[in-house]
Scaffold this motif. Structure first.
Motif: not given
Ligand code: TYD
Ligand code: MG
Length: 459
Positions: A243-252, A261-266, A297-304
């Motif tokens: 994650g970016d330390r200047n923002y509050t979101y963190r991704i595991l 599976s290795t496609n998972e994300l927290g 613009a808004i992207a409909a993405t998929l993380e994992g």
């Protein structure tokens, strides 16, 4: 007195050599050999004798024919943290070793201390980095300890295991593997041979006792877990906390998982009282403005495997200096250059004399090719200074000839956009196989080329 011997170990693959060399003969990397001091003689020999003896014990493993091995259901400790359960593939498997890597200050210690506090089991939290008082202060911030959570500030791996023997915890947390030392190795803590030896020792302990062990690992500037790659081979699960330390979101993120599976994300949010789980990422990643702004613009993405709607912002402005700037946060800069080239060549939209800035909102990084279409839309919107209506999103990859290519799991993306109340989604016309676009409330617009997007949105 033990004889001191120097060897050189490749920090990339763990190959060792008695002489220093510029290039590793095993993995071909340059300048990776580092000097290590190992004790030859007394201690090592003693230790070997002990192992020999233990391998001749009655309960030492013998070869078993595969069909005779009982599959037994793997015991898992279900963590109170749903995001962690998800990335681990459904809970903490007994006897497993989980390595969590991440940049300093990202929240690794907080994540695991929080786990230790919230789990009702007996836990041994070993810290070689912070004092008991520091850990207590942090623990007070993140919540009331409901469990038997023991804190040990110790770095000797043999002493830690002795304490573990006495305490019989149900989970061991080590913060961090780079601070541990084994008495059998002479080199400094954090060196390759120390890290490897200590991890080996802990792995053996975990397999013998069935106690799962969490290891925190620092990462070096290239983003790899410091120490040899070997550490990643040795453990069962490798998680990356980013994650970016200047923002509050963190991704595991799961990098390796022997049990899932290795496609998972927290996804977590760092707050004043610790990390909060984020079950619905799209809702917070979309900025809450009602007016139509150009360049967004808004992207409909998929993380994992998780669909997420994220906002892309572009700013195209006249370059003040001779060479126009290209800058991008969270999106690959080369990909941005490629998209600009496609727009120039295939649609005749010129960015030549403009500075281009691109930003993914919320400090998120993504390399999902489906973001291309929203990036293109944001770029044109900023250049033309015409806003894209609020309830419109995009999912498509842009090819070199300006064609919109299909992306994976399109139904998931459409469903997520639909669930969040979007009114229109632009996808590739080649992406409609196997889906019924009429079953959604959202209007699915299919396009084949970038020019069609331009016509649909800006003319
Ligand atoms: P930490 O877990 O020490 O990071 P790591 O172990 O990965 O190096 O996290 C440190 C950062 O988290 C620190 O900058 C302060 C912040 N933080 C919060 O914002 N809220 C909290 O409740 C806690 C405990 C930490
Ligand atoms: Mg820490």
């Amino acid at each position: 007195m033990a004889k001191i011997k120097k060897i050189y170990i490749c920090s990339n693959c763990g190959e060792n050599s008695p002489k220093w060399a510029g290039k590793c003969t095993a993995c071909g990397e340059w300048e990776t050999f580092q000097e290590e001091i190992i004790a030859k003689g007394d201690k090592r020999e003693e230790k070997k004798k002990v192992y020999r003896a233990s391998s001749q014990k009655k309960d030492a493993p013998t070869p078993v024919i595969l069909p005779e091995i009982k599959a037994g259901n793997t015991q898992r400790i279900i963590a109170p943290d749903q995001e962690l359960n998800r990335v681990l593939g459904g809970g903490i498997v007994s006897g497993s070793i989980v390595l969590i890597g991440g940049q300093p200050g990202i929240g690794k210690s907080t994540l695991l201390l929080q786990l230790a506090i919230k789990l009702p089991n007996r836990i041994l939290y070993v810290s070689g980095e912070e004092s008991e008082e520091q850990i207590k202060m942090r623990a007070d911030r993140v919540g009331e300890p409901a469990s038997e959570c023991y804190i040990l500030t110790e770095t000797g791996v043999d002493k830690i295991l002795n304490h573990a023997d006495k305490l019989t915890p149900e989970l061991i947390i080590i913060d961090s593997i780079q601070t541990l030392v084994s008495p059998f190795i002479e080199s400094a803590p954090g060196s390759i041979s120390q890290v490897r030896e200590c991890a080996n020792e802990l792995q053996r302990y975990a397999k013998e006792t069935g106690i799962p062990v969490f290891l925190i690992g620092h990462i070096n500037k290239d983003g790899a877990i410091a120490g040899p790659k070997l550490l990643e081979h040795l453990v069962d699960v490798v998680l990356q906390f980013e994650g970016d330390r200047n923002y509050t979101y963190r991704i595991l993120r799961t990098v390796k998982n022997r049990f899932g599976s290795t496609n998972e994300l927290g996804i977590y949010e760092m707050q004043a009282d610790g990390l909060r789980e984020v079950p619905n990422p799209s809702e917070i990643l979309l900025s809450q403005h009602d007016d139509v702004l150009s360049g967004s613009a808004i992207a409909a993405t998929l993380e994992g495997l998780r669909p997420m709607l994220i906002e892309i912002q572009a700013l195209v402005s006249t370059a003040v200096y001779g060479t126009p700037q290209r800058s991008s946060t969270g999106f690959d800069l080369r990909r941005l250059s490629m998209l600009l080239a496609v727009l120039e060549k295939r649609c005749g939209i010129h960015f030549g004399a403009n500075d281009v800035f691109l930003n993914i909102v919320g400090g998120i990084k993504s390399d999902d090719p489906a973001m291309d279409l929203s990036v293109v839309a944001a770029l044109i919107s900023s250049l033309e200074d015409v806003g894209i209506p609020n309830r419109v999103c995009f999912a498509g990859e842009v090819g070199l000839s300006g064609e919109i290519r299909s992306v994976n799991r399109i139904e998931k993306r459409i469903q997520e956009a639909d669930r969040l109340g979007f009114e229109q989604i632009y996808i590739s016309k080649y992406n409609t196989k196997g889906i019924n676009i009429d079953e959604y409330n959202i209007e699915v617009q299919t396009i084949g080329k970038v020019d069609e997007l331009f016509e649909a949105l800006f003319q």
